[in-house]
Motif scaffolding. Structure first.
Motif, PDB file in Angstrom:
ATOM      1  N   GLU A  22      27.410 -16.600 -13.294  1.00  0.00           N
ATOM      2  CA  GLU A  22      26.656 -16.406 -12.049  1.00  0.00           C
ATOM      3  C   GLU A  22      25.648 -15.269 -12.200  1.00  0.00           C
ATOM      4  N   LYS A  23      26.038 -14.226 -12.922  1.00  0.00           N
ATOM      5  CA  LYS A  23      25.110 -13.114 -13.168  1.00  0.00           C
ATOM      6  C   LYS A  23      23.941 -13.546 -14.044  1.00  0.00           C
ATOM      7  N   ARG A  24      24.096 -14.685 -14.714  1.00  0.00           N
ATOM      8  CA  ARG A  24      23.026 -15.230 -15.558  1.00  0.00           C
ATOM      9  C   ARG A  24      22.437 -16.492 -14.935  1.00  0.00           C
ATOM     10  N   SER A  25      22.512 -16.543 -13.608  1.00  0.00           N
ATOM     11  CA  SER A  25      21.838 -17.568 -12.798  1.00  0.00           C
ATOM     12  C   SER A  25      22.429 -18.968 -12.928  1.00  0.00           C
ATOM     13  N   LEU A  26      23.713 -19.063 -13.251  1.00  0.00           N
ATOM     14  CA  LEU A  26      24.378 -20.359 -13.242  1.00  0.00           C
ATOM     15  C   LEU A  26      25.655 -20.229 -12.419  1.00  0.00           C
ATOM     16  N   CYS A  27      25.635 -20.788 -11.211  1.00  0.00           N
ATOM     17  CA  CYS A  27      26.796 -20.719 -10.321  1.00  0.00           C
ATOM     18  C   CYS A  27      27.725 -21.903 -10.576  1.00  0.00           C
ATOM     19  N   CYS A  28      29.009 -21.640 -10.681  1.00  0.00           N
ATOM     20  CA  CYS A  28      29.991 -22.680 -10.991  1.00  0.00           C
ATOM     21  C   CYS A  28      31.158 -22.621 -10.020  1.00  0.00           C
ATOM     22  N   SER A  29      31.682 -23.790  -9.696  1.00  0.00           N
ATOM     23  CA  SER A  29      32.972 -23.860  -9.026  1.00  0.00           C
ATOM     24  C   SER A  29      34.047 -24.015 -10.095  1.00  0.00           C
ATOM     25  N   VAL A  30      35.268 -23.598  -9.784  1.00  0.00           N
ATOM     26  CA  VAL A  30      36.357 -23.623 -10.765  1.00  0.00           C
ATOM     27  C   VAL A  30      37.478 -24.516 -10.236  1.00  0.00           C
ATOM     28  N   THR A  31      37.931 -25.438 -11.075  1.00  0.00           N
ATOM     29  CA  THR A  31      39.019 -26.341 -10.719  1.00  0.00           C
ATOM     30  C   THR A  31      40.101 -26.273 -11.778  1.00  0.00           C
ATOM     31  N   ILE A  32      41.355 -26.165 -11.355  1.00  0.00           N
ATOM     32  CA  ILE A  32      42.472 -26.169 -12.283  1.00  0.00           C
ATOM     33  C   ILE A  32      42.819 -27.629 -12.578  1.00  0.00           C
ATOM     34  N   ILE A  33      42.684 -28.051 -13.824  1.00  0.00           N
ATOM     35  CA  ILE A  33      42.927 -29.442 -14.203  1.00  0.00           C
ATOM     36  C   ILE A  33      44.382 -29.652 -14.623  1.00  0.00           C
ATOM     37  N   SER A  34      44.919 -28.740 -15.408  1.00  0.00           N
ATOM     38  CA  SER A  34      46.298 -28.846 -15.879  1.00  0.00           C
ATOM     39  C   SER A  34      46.764 -27.476 -16.341  1.00  0.00           C
ATOM     40  N   GLU A  35      47.975 -27.404 -16.881  1.00  0.00           N
ATOM     41  CA  GLU A  35      48.476 -26.127 -17.404  1.00  0.00           C
ATOM     42  C   GLU A  35      47.612 -25.597 -18.534  1.00  0.00           C
ATOM     43  N   TYR A  36      46.881 -26.505 -19.198  1.00  0.00           N
ATOM     44  CA  TYR A  36      46.133 -26.123 -20.391  1.00  0.00           C
ATOM     45  C   TYR A  36      44.624 -26.146 -20.190  1.00  0.00           C
ATOM     46  N   CYS A  37      44.132 -26.525 -19.007  1.00  0.00           N
ATOM     47  CA  CYS A  37      42.709 -26.797 -18.865  1.00  0.00           C
ATOM     48  C   CYS A  37      42.176 -26.335 -17.515  1.00  0.00           C
ATOM     49  N   VAL A  38      41.010 -25.676 -17.561  1.00  0.00           N
ATOM     50  CA  VAL A  38      40.255 -25.281 -16.373  1.00  0.00           C
ATOM     51  C   VAL A  38      38.860 -25.880 -16.493  1.00  0.00           C
ATOM     52  N   GLU A  39      38.342 -26.399 -15.371  1.00  0.00           N
ATOM     53  CA  GLU A  39      37.008 -27.018 -15.376  1.00  0.00           C
ATOM     54  C   GLU A  39      36.042 -26.186 -14.539  1.00  0.00           C
ATOM     55  N   LEU A  40      34.868 -25.915 -15.107  1.00  0.00           N
ATOM     56  CA  LEU A  40      33.792 -25.247 -14.391  1.00  0.00           C
ATOM     57  C   LEU A  40      32.702 -26.279 -14.144  1.00  0.00           C
ATOM     58  N   SER A  41      32.266 -26.401 -12.890  1.00  0.00           N
ATOM     59  CA  SER A  41      31.332 -27.468 -12.537  1.00  0.00           C
ATOM     60  C   SER A  41      30.101 -26.902 -11.842  1.00  0.00           C
ATOM     61  N   ASN A  42      28.949 -27.460 -12.197  1.00  0.00           N
ATOM     62  CA  ASN A  42      27.686 -27.226 -11.505  1.00  0.00           C
ATOM     63  C   ASN A  42      26.764 -28.341 -11.927  1.00  0.00           C
ATOM     64  N   SER A  43      25.633 -27.991 -12.536  1.00  0.00           N
ATOM     65  CA  SER A  43      24.744 -29.021 -13.072  1.00  0.00           C
ATOM     66  C   SER A  43      25.378 -29.688 -14.291  1.00  0.00           C
ATOM     67  N   VAL A  44      26.329 -29.000 -14.900  1.00  0.00           N
ATOM     68  CA  VAL A  44      27.099 -29.567 -16.004  1.00  0.00           C
ATOM     69  C   VAL A  44      28.579 -29.290 -15.739  1.00  0.00           C
ATOM     70  N   VAL A  45      29.413 -29.990 -16.447  1.00  0.00           N
ATOM     71  CA  VAL A  45      30.856 -29.745 -16.367  1.00  0.00           C
ATOM     72  C   VAL A  45      31.315 -29.256 -17.731  1.00  0.00           C
ATOM     73  N   LEU A  46      31.935 -28.118 -17.764  1.00  0.00           N
ATOM     74  CA  LEU A  46      32.495 -27.624 -19.014  1.00  0.00           C
ATOM     75  C   LEU A  46      33.947 -27.265 -18.778  1.00  0.00           C
ATOM     76  N   ARG A  47      34.727 -27.354 -19.837  1.00  0.00           N
ATOM     77  CA  ARG A  47      36.153 -27.104 -19.712  1.00  0.00           C
ATOM     78  C   ARG A  47      36.607 -26.000 -20.653  1.00  0.00           C
ATOM     79  N   LEU A  48      37.557 -25.240 -20.170  1.00  0.00           N
ATOM     80  CA  LEU A  48      38.223 -24.229 -20.988  1.00  0.00           C
ATOM     81  C   LEU A  48      39.646 -24.692 -21.225  1.00  0.00           C
ATOM     82  N   TYR A  49      40.058 -24.660 -22.480  1.00  0.00           N
ATOM     83  CA  TYR A  49      41.412 -25.058 -22.845  1.00  0.00           C
ATOM     84  C   TYR A  49      42.140 -23.876 -23.462  1.00  0.00           C
ATOM     85  N   THR A  50      43.450 -23.897 -23.356  1.00  0.00           N
ATOM     86  CA  THR A  50      44.279 -22.908 -24.034  1.00  0.00           C
ATOM     87  C   THR A  50      45.374 -23.629 -24.807  1.00  0.00           C
TER      88      THR A  50
END
Length: 220
Positions: A22-50
């Motif tokens: 957001e500080k770099r001009s990209l605002c994202c919403s955050v959704t918890i997908i599973s125990e291992y995955c978080v999704e950030l959504s805006n103009s694109v969808v990217l996922r963080l896995y652990t």
């Protein structure tokens, strides 16, 4: 780390990364997908896995433009406190069906400058290590052509550095040739070795790995 703990840690990382973007001009919403995955959504969808050890990685959609993908990858690296001033060479190798592939990702001053890959069909006794060796050689040949005088080589197989620096004895024709080539390169290029941890989602090491695997798949 328990399941609940690493899920909470991943969730917090997702929110922190969203605030960072957001500080770099990209605002994202955050959704918890599973125990291992978080999704950030805006103009694109990217996922963080652990994984179960808490190692986190970013995964981008395949349809995303190269420019946008690169921007997001470098923001993830910046978020994690990593920068790539100078020239950085990520190398990897792959072996399958009696073919070896090598992959090289060249980063110069915090941008992806070049992707290099190819395959070999002979002298395969060392399997994927053959590809790793070839990757280092191709990477340094590229630096020579570009006139670079210093490079950081990111590697995951210890022998690449250990043979080059004399910690391991080069016992066969292939490793002896590798050592000789490294001596030639090091007379003109200041080489610094950086150990990468393999298979834990390190951003650019993963790209080099994919380049090596694709080289094997495309090898005629």
């Amino acid at each position: 780390m328990t399941l609940n703990n690493w899920t909470l840690a991943l969730k917090e990382t997702g929110y922190e990364f969203a605030r960072f973007l957001e500080k770099r001009s990209l605002c994202c919403s955050v959704t918890i997908i599973s125990e291992y995955c978080v999704e950030l959504s805006n103009s694109v969808v990217l996922r963080l896995y652990t994984d179960r050890k808490g190692n986190k990685r970013i995964v981008l959609p395949s349809f995303l433009s190269e420019e946008k993908s690169e921007w997001l990858l470098f923001r993830w690296e910046e978020f994690n406190g990593r920068n790539y001033d100078g020239v950085h060479l990520f190398v990897d190798g792959s072996f399958m069906d009696n073919k070896v592939g090598y992959g090289v990702l060249v980063i110069s001053e915090n941008r992806i400058e070049k992707r290099i890959n190819g395959c070999l069909k002979e002298n395969l006794e060392m399997r994927n290590v053959t590809g790793e060796i070839e990757g280092v050689i191709k990477a340094l040949e590229y630096c020579m052509r570009k006139g670079y005088r210093k490079a950081f080589i990111h590697y995951d197989y210890m022998g690449l550095r250990s043979w080059a620096e004399g910690e391991w004895k080069a016992k066969n024709k292939q490793t002896r040739k590798y050592v000789e080539r490294l001596k030639q390169f090091s007379s003109q290029i200041d080489i610094e070795w950086v150990k990468a941890r393999s298979h834990i989602g390190e951003t650019f090491n993963e790209i080099a790995d994919k380049l090596a695997k694709k080289a094997v798949e495309d090898c005629g």
